[in-house]
Structure formats: structure tokens, C-alpha cells
Design a protein around this motif. Structure first.
Motif, PDB file in Angstrom:
ATOM      1  N   ASP A 183      16.019  39.084  39.518  1.00 17.20           N
ATOM      2  CA  ASP A 183      15.975  38.073  38.459  1.00 17.20           C
ATOM      3  C   ASP A 183      16.729  38.544  37.220  1.00 17.20           C
ATOM      4  O   ASP A 183      17.402  37.761  36.540  1.00 17.20           O
ATOM      5  N   PHE A 184      16.660  39.859  36.928  1.00 13.66           N
ATOM      6  CA  PHE A 184      17.392  40.360  35.777  1.00 13.66           C
ATOM      7  C   PHE A 184      18.888  40.411  36.067  1.00 13.66           C
ATOM      8  O   PHE A 184      19.714  40.192  35.179  1.00 13.66           O
ATOM      9  N   THR A 185      19.244  40.692  37.324  1.00 13.19           N
ATOM     10  CA  THR A 185      20.661  40.700  37.697  1.00 13.19           C
ATOM     11  C   THR A 185      21.282  39.334  37.460  1.00 13.19           C
ATOM     12  O   THR A 185      22.393  39.214  36.915  1.00 13.19           O
ATOM     13  N   ASP A 186      20.565  38.276  37.857  1.00 11.45           N
ATOM     14  CA  ASP A 186      21.074  36.915  37.659  1.00 11.45           C
ATOM     15  C   ASP A 186      21.209  36.604  36.168  1.00 11.45           C
ATOM     16  O   ASP A 186      22.211  36.025  35.732  1.00 11.45           O
ATOM     17  N   LEU A 187      20.218  37.018  35.370  1.00 11.42           N
ATOM     18  CA  LEU A 187      20.273  36.790  33.934  1.00 11.42           C
ATOM     19  C   LEU A 187      21.425  37.571  33.306  1.00 11.42           C
ATOM     20  O   LEU A 187      22.121  37.079  32.418  1.00 11.42           O
ATOM     21  N   GLN A 193      28.764  35.609  31.205  1.00 12.83           N
ATOM     22  CA  GLN A 193      29.594  34.413  31.283  1.00 12.83           C
ATOM     23  C   GLN A 193      29.343  33.454  30.117  1.00 12.83           C
ATOM     24  O   GLN A 193      29.977  32.395  30.044  1.00 12.83           O
ATOM     25  N   GLY A 194      28.400  33.817  29.229  1.00 12.90           N
ATOM     26  CA  GLY A 194      28.089  32.935  28.118  1.00 12.90           C
ATOM     27  C   GLY A 194      27.215  31.766  28.516  1.00 12.90           C
ATOM     28  O   GLY A 194      27.261  30.713  27.877  1.00 12.90           O
ATOM     29  N   LEU A 195      26.406  31.961  29.567  1.00 11.01           N
ATOM     30  CA  LEU A 195      25.540  30.894  30.048  1.00 11.01           C
ATOM     31  C   LEU A 195      24.094  31.164  29.665  1.00 11.01           C
ATOM     32  O   LEU A 195      23.667  32.312  29.525  1.00 11.01           O
ATOM     33  N   ASN A 200      23.387  26.546  32.173  1.00 14.38           N
ATOM     34  CA  ASN A 200      24.234  25.714  31.321  1.00 14.38           C
ATOM     35  C   ASN A 200      24.879  26.573  30.234  1.00 14.38           C
ATOM     36  O   ASN A 200      24.425  27.679  29.930  1.00 14.38           O
ATOM     37  N   ARG A 201      25.947  25.999  29.639  1.00  8.91           N
ATOM     38  CA  ARG A 201      26.657  26.721  28.591  1.00  8.91           C
ATOM     39  C   ARG A 201      25.735  26.991  27.415  1.00  8.91           C
ATOM     40  O   ARG A 201      25.020  26.111  26.952  1.00  8.91           O
ATOM     41  N   GLU A 209      36.378  36.593  25.812  1.00  9.22           N
ATOM     42  CA  GLU A 209      36.811  37.086  27.117  1.00  9.22           C
ATOM     43  C   GLU A 209      35.660  37.060  28.128  1.00  9.22           C
ATOM     44  O   GLU A 209      35.397  38.038  28.839  1.00  9.22           O
ATOM     45  N   MET A 210      34.987  35.918  28.232  1.00  8.12           N
ATOM     46  CA  MET A 210      33.817  35.831  29.093  1.00  8.12           C
ATOM     47  C   MET A 210      34.171  35.956  30.570  1.00  8.12           C
ATOM     48  O   MET A 210      33.419  36.515  31.370  1.00  8.12           O
ATOM     49  N   THR A 211      35.322  35.450  30.955  1.00  4.78           N
ATOM     50  CA  THR A 211      35.738  35.569  32.354  1.00  4.78           C
ATOM     51  C   THR A 211      35.945  37.031  32.723  1.00  4.78           C
ATOM     52  O   THR A 211      35.518  37.497  33.788  1.00  4.78           O
TER      53      THR A 211
END
Length: 224
Positions: A183-187, A193-195, A200-201, A209-211
Motif C-alpha cells: 500500500d505504501f509502494t502504491d502511494l 507522479q503528482g497524484l 486523481n491529479r 519533472e514528474m514523469t
């Protein structure tokens, strides 16, 4: 050098008037020839170490397991010094040279002899306590350690402390993490990515340089 443990069993057969005050199970160092002195008023190094060990219960180390650990640390140090012709209470110059060689031995010597940084630090703390006691009691004229002054702060109160420079630095807990929970990996990936956590954004995110950041994060997770 032999490591043994004291027992007062059958002490009455020792031709003593009173039971010895040595704590039961106290670690004792004995030279291989089973002698504790070389003559009247000429105690050997092992006898001096034994006196220090007997005083440990009144010096903040009441547990028998600690007595054994303390005895082993000094025993291994003394044996290493003897192999190189250095005495346990030698001159500061010779003791420092012995410590330098000992540090290399415990860090890069044979695999069975190597110490982790934490184990090395424990041994250095024990030896520092021993030499401090030996100097106060007049058995040693020097110690192998060099110290620097530092200021320790706890609960808003500061005090001066001595830091043994022989102790290796150990990583802080936050840099020893070996894996992340799913769960922390996903967060973590979404954050790079700035999500927001919901995917969502995140309108409050102001990174750049989020990409690139997300790509580096994925690379780190994939390769470890």
C-alpha cells in the motif's frame, strides 16, 4: 586464556572462614598455566580484569549475561594484543597501534572474525569502560582511545558528552529499510507522479519533472 564461571558449591572445603563475596556465575579469566600472579604483589593481567568484573554488579551491570559479554570482549582484545606482542596495559602508542590493527581485523579480516558496526561499538564501549576503571585504579597509565567532545540534548536539557572515535557510525533506522509495504509502494508511486491517493491529479502538488521522477521511482522499485 580460559573463560570460566564462579560457583561457591562446597566452599566450606576451601578452608575459608566465610563464604566468598564473589557473585554466583561471575565470569572469570584464567591464564592457560592456571596462575593468577607471578609472585607476591605481582598480579597478572587476568587478575586485574577479574577484579573489574567482580565490581560490575555495583557498576550498573547486574545481569550475568552482561558479565559474560564484558569478559569475552576484554578476553578477545587481550588475546589479540598478545599475538602482536602488545600488553593489555602497554604504552598509549602501542595500544593505539594495536587498536588500529584490531579494527582492521574485525572489519576486513577472516569472515568468522568480522564484527557488524553495532557489535564493534558494543566492544569498544566495554573496553572504554575497562580502561577508564583501570586508569582510575592505577593499573593502566594509558588507553588506546581518542575522544571528542559533543553536546547531547534530551528533553530540552543539554549536557557535555565524550564520543569514542573508535566507534563506527551506524545508519539511522530510516536508511535501513529493505522493502516497502504494497500500500505504501502504491502511494509512493502516485506521489512521484503528482497524484493524490485516489489516483486523481493532486492540485496542491507543485513538483517538477514528474514523469522523470516516476520513472526513477519505478526503476528503484524494480531493481532494489
Amino acid at each position: 586464556m580460559i573463560l570460566s564461571y564462579f560457583s561457591s558449591l562446597d566452599w566450606r572445603s576451601w578452608d575459608l572462614e566465610h563464604r566468598p563475596v564473589i557473585p554466583e556465575g561471575m565470569a572469570i579469566l584464567i591464564d592457560d598455566d592456571l596462575l593468577f600472579e607471578d609472585g607476591p604483589a605481582a598480579p597478572r593481567q587476568a587478575s586485574v580484569v577479574n577484579r573489574w568484573l567482580r565490581e560490575l554488579p555495583a557498576s550498573g551491570a547486574p545481569a550475568p549475561s552482561s558479565w559474560e559479554n564484558y569478559a569475552r570482549a576484554v578476553k578477545e582484545w587481550a588475546e589479540f594484543l598478545a599475538e602482536h606482542g602488545v600488553g593489555l596495559f602497554d604504552t598509549r602508542e602501542r595500544l593505539k597501534a594495536g587498536l588500529s590493527r584490531y579494527a582492521e581485523h574485525r572489519a576486513a579480516g577472516p569472515a568468522r572474525s568480522r564484527f557488524a558496526a553495532t557489535t564493534w561499538g558494543q566492544h569498544m564501549s566495554i573496553l572504554s569502560l575497562f580502561y577508564r576503571w583501570a586508569m582510575e585504579e592505577g593499573f593502566a597509565s594509558a588507553e588506546p582511545f581518542t575522544y571528542r567532545s559533543a553536546r547531547a540534548v534530551f528533553a530540552g536539557t543539554g549536557r557535555e558528552a565524550r564520543v569514542n572515535l573508535a566507534v563506527r557510525r551506524t545508519p539511522k533506522p530510516h536508511v535501513t529499510i529493505k522493502y516497502l509495504e504494497p500500500d505504501f509502494t502504491d502511494l509512493f508511486r502516485k506521489g512521484l507522479q503528482g497524484l493524490a491517493p485516489d489516483g486523481n491529479r493532486d492540485t496542491g502538488f507543485a513538483g517538477r519533472e514528474m514523469t522523470r521522477n516516476a520513472a526513477i521511482g519505478d526503476l528503484a522499485l524494480a531493481t532494489g
